[in-house]
Write an enzyme that holds these catalytic residues in place. Structure first.
Site, PDB file in Angstrom:
ATOM      1  N   THR A 202       0.853  -1.198   0.000  1.00 25.73           N
ATOM      2  CA  THR A 202       0.000   0.000   0.000  1.00 25.73           C
ATOM      3  C   THR A 202       0.883   1.242   0.000  1.00 25.73           C
ATOM      4  O   THR A 202       0.660   2.189  -0.772  1.00 25.73           O
ATOM      5  CB  THR A 202      -0.948  -0.006   1.216  1.00 25.73           C
ATOM      6  OG1 THR A 202      -1.742  -1.199   1.157  1.00 25.73           O
ATOM      7  CG2 THR A 202      -1.854   1.204   1.241  1.00 25.73           C
TER       8      THR A 202
ATOM      9  N   ASN B 297      -6.306  -9.983  -6.991  1.00 26.36           N
ATOM     10  CA  ASN B 297      -6.399 -10.608  -5.670  1.00 26.36           C
ATOM     11  C   ASN B 297      -7.747 -11.255  -5.400  1.00 26.36           C
ATOM     12  O   ASN B 297      -7.866 -12.072  -4.505  1.00 26.36           O
ATOM     13  CB  ASN B 297      -6.105  -9.574  -4.573  1.00 26.36           C
ATOM     14  CG  ASN B 297      -6.858  -8.286  -4.767  1.00 26.36           C
ATOM     15  OD1 ASN B 297      -6.790  -7.666  -5.837  1.00 26.36           O
ATOM     16  ND2 ASN B 297      -7.597  -7.868  -3.771  1.00 26.36           N
TER      17      ASN B 297
ATOM     18  N   GLN C 126       0.293 -10.080  -5.892  1.00 25.16           N
ATOM     19  CA  GLN C 126      -0.187 -11.467  -5.957  1.00 25.16           C
ATOM     20  C   GLN C 126       0.657 -12.330  -6.893  1.00 25.16           C
ATOM     21  O   GLN C 126       0.411 -13.529  -7.014  1.00 25.16           O
ATOM     22  CB  GLN C 126      -1.662 -11.490  -6.416  1.00 25.16           C
ATOM     23  CG  GLN C 126      -2.602 -10.784  -5.452  1.00 25.16           C
ATOM     24  CD  GLN C 126      -2.831 -11.561  -4.152  1.00 25.16           C
ATOM     25  OE1 GLN C 126      -2.535 -12.749  -4.045  1.00 25.16           O
ATOM     26  NE2 GLN C 126      -3.357 -10.873  -3.146  1.00 25.16           N
TER      27      GLN C 126
ATOM     28  N   ALA D  92       5.826  -8.774   1.398  1.00 22.28           N
ATOM     29  CA  ALA D  92       6.330 -10.067   1.884  1.00 22.28           C
ATOM     30  C   ALA D  92       5.227 -11.000   2.372  1.00 22.28           C
ATOM     31  O   ALA D  92       5.363 -12.217   2.303  1.00 22.28           O
ATOM     32  CB  ALA D  92       7.332  -9.822   3.013  1.00 22.28           C
ATOM     33  N   HIS D  93       4.107 -10.403   2.864  1.00 29.30           N
ATOM     34  CA  HIS D  93       3.159 -11.274   3.562  1.00 29.30           C
ATOM     35  C   HIS D  93       2.257 -12.093   2.642  1.00 29.30           C
ATOM     36  O   HIS D  93       1.396 -12.834   3.109  1.00 29.30           O
ATOM     37  CB  HIS D  93       2.345 -10.483   4.592  1.00 29.30           C
ATOM     38  CG  HIS D  93       1.265  -9.600   4.037  1.00 29.30           C
ATOM     39  ND1 HIS D  93      -0.051  -9.985   3.972  1.00 29.30           N
ATOM     40  CD2 HIS D  93       1.304  -8.350   3.539  1.00 29.30           C
ATOM     41  CE1 HIS D  93      -0.778  -8.997   3.466  1.00 29.30           C
ATOM     42  NE2 HIS D  93       0.025  -7.989   3.194  1.00 29.30           N
TER      43      HIS D  93
ATOM     44  N   THR E 207      14.091   4.289   9.923  1.00 29.96           N
ATOM     45  CA  THR E 207      15.039   3.217  10.243  1.00 29.96           C
ATOM     46  C   THR E 207      14.584   1.906   9.610  1.00 29.96           C
ATOM     47  O   THR E 207      13.413   1.532   9.736  1.00 29.96           O
ATOM     48  CB  THR E 207      15.134   3.066  11.785  1.00 29.96           C
ATOM     49  OG1 THR E 207      15.555   4.321  12.310  1.00 29.96           O
ATOM     50  CG2 THR E 207      16.108   1.979  12.187  1.00 29.96           C
TER      51      THR E 207
ATOM     52  N   CYS F 211      -9.323  -6.519   2.430  1.00 25.46           N
ATOM     53  CA  CYS F 211      -9.259  -5.094   2.740  1.00 25.46           C
ATOM     54  C   CYS F 211     -10.608  -4.409   2.592  1.00 25.46           C
ATOM     55  O   CYS F 211     -10.789  -3.306   3.063  1.00 25.46           O
ATOM     56  CB  CYS F 211      -8.253  -4.417   1.822  1.00 25.46           C
ATOM     57  SG  CYS F 211      -6.804  -5.409   1.581  1.00 25.46           S
TER      58      CYS F 211
END
Ligand SMILES: Cc1ncc(COP(=O)(O)O)c(C=O)c1O
Length: 387
Positions: free
Chosen positions: A73, A151, A179, A200-201, A240, A323
């Protein structure tokens, strides 16, 4: 007992091999990658750069073209807002109707700032016609944003064709590859992609880490930093770096193997055939030939998807994009492929993943068929459909 997890397009469980790789960076290797004056900081920086290289390789990019973000996002926001703000006050963006809300809502925000947005339609399988991209181009078109794979319905777009058109017309091309990254072949050079978002998820990595690829030459994509404060990531995204998350993302991509698609495809066919053999009125949404191997999206005419999902207690699945499930509006993706509201409200997405087994799919089929039969028996609306 946990339900059978068939919601892998919303998020995937973290692969234990990824967790194992991350743990040292949550304990003894805690350095800040920007603290290059001591060994802990330098080790953190080295580790980040190692992951950056792995992730760049996955799409045939250069490491310096990878910007770490908090997820796709944010990557999409940085791409759209960053490009637009760098270019001019106003201009034209082309996108398409089945994009994730990260793209559509950001385009909406740009429209409020004075930009013109063209939202291209899709056909009944969810595909965008490359001619429509070419026809929509104007002198002031700055950006085209089209996702690689959907998705909700799994439709795969002909990305290389859009890329060719964009490059020929000197327009930047952004691809939401959430995806498809790690699942389908992506070569940003061959496909003429200028910007690409991934996370990554969706590939058995941790939540909260994503990337934006931004091409560094021919053309060099210039972005206005959206999160300021320290000038990290070559002044493209401050903050960071979460070293443990970056390690997890890199490790996750090394485990991805295109041969997984064969196994997923087998399970996908098993579930589709297993349900349709008993409930032939089930309608499979999306494309049959250009489809992700892990996606199944069924409409069950006359039945309410929310009711079905509540009754399928042994299965974790969803009515569409995780979402937008807080939203009672029918899915914009299903509407875009021509489904009427009632049919869209009868739709369920089952999305498969690396850890699903044949035995689980067998049990899932039994449960889905059982729930469908019992709800149909008690549904006057359904009985009417069958007279
Ligand atoms: C196609 C697509 N784009 C964007 C996103 C947003 O990704 P993230 O959760 O990393 O912000 C998702 C995740 O749901 C997605 O499936």
């Amino acid at each position: 007992m946990n339900p059978i997890y068939l919601d892998n397009q919303a998020t995937t469980p973290v692969d234990p091999r990824v967790t194992k790789a991350m743990i040292p960076y949550l304990s003894e290797q805690f350095g800040n990658a920007a603290s290059i004056h001591h060994s802990l900081g330098r080790k953190a920086k080295e580790t980040v750069e190692h992951s950056r290289k792995i992730l760049a390789n996955e799409i045939n990019a250069r490491p310096k073209e990878i910007i770490f973000t908090s997820g796709a996002t944010e990557s999409i926001n940085l791409a759209i807002r960053g490009v637009c703000e760098k270019n001019m006050d106003k201009g034209h963006i082309i996108t398409q109707a089945t994009e994730h809300k990260a793209v559509l809502d950001t385009c909406d925000a740009m429209e409020k700032k004075g930009w013109d947005i063209t939202i291209l339609p899709v056909d009944d399988r969810g595909k965008v016609d490359p001619h429509s991209v070419k026809d929509a181009m104007r002198d002031d078109t700055v950006l085209v944003a089209i996702m690689h794979a959907n998705n909700e319905i799994g439709t795969i777009q002909p990305i290389a064709e859009f890329g060719k058109i964009c490059r020929k017309n000197g327009v930047l091309f952004l691809v939401d590859a959430c995806q498809s990254f790690g699942k389908l072949d992506i070569d940003v050079n061959l496909m003429h992609i200028d910007l690409l978002a991934a996370t990554a998820h969706k590939i058995y990595g941790p939540k909260g880490i994503g990337l934006l690829y931004a091409k560094s030459k021919d053309p060099k994509v210039e972005l206005v930093e959206q999160i300021t404060g320290g000038g990290h990531e070559h002044r493209r995204r401050s903050g960071t770096l979460p070293v443990h998350q970056i390690v997890g993302f890199g490790r996750a991509v090394t485990i991805c193997d295109p041969s997984e698609n064969e196994e997923l495809s087998f399970l996908q066919n098993m579930l589709i055939n297993g349900v349709m053999a008993v409930h032939s009125d089930a309608h499979l949404n999306g494309s049959t030939d250009h489809r992700l191997a892990n996606n199944i999206n069924f409409s069950f005419p006359g039945l309410d998807a929310e009711t079905l999902i509540i009754k399928m207690k042994g299965i974790a699945c969803s009515t569409g994009s995780a979402c937008s499930t807080a939203n009672l509006e029918p899915s914009h993706v299903l509407k875009a492929i021509g489904l009427k509201n009632e049919m869209a409200h009868s739709s369920i997405r089952f999305s498969l993943g690396r850890f699903n087994t044949k035995e689980e799919i067998r049990r899932a089929i039994n449960e889905i068929n059982h729930v469908l039969s019992s709800v149909k028996e008690n549904s006057p609306r359904q009985q009417l459909l069958h007279v």
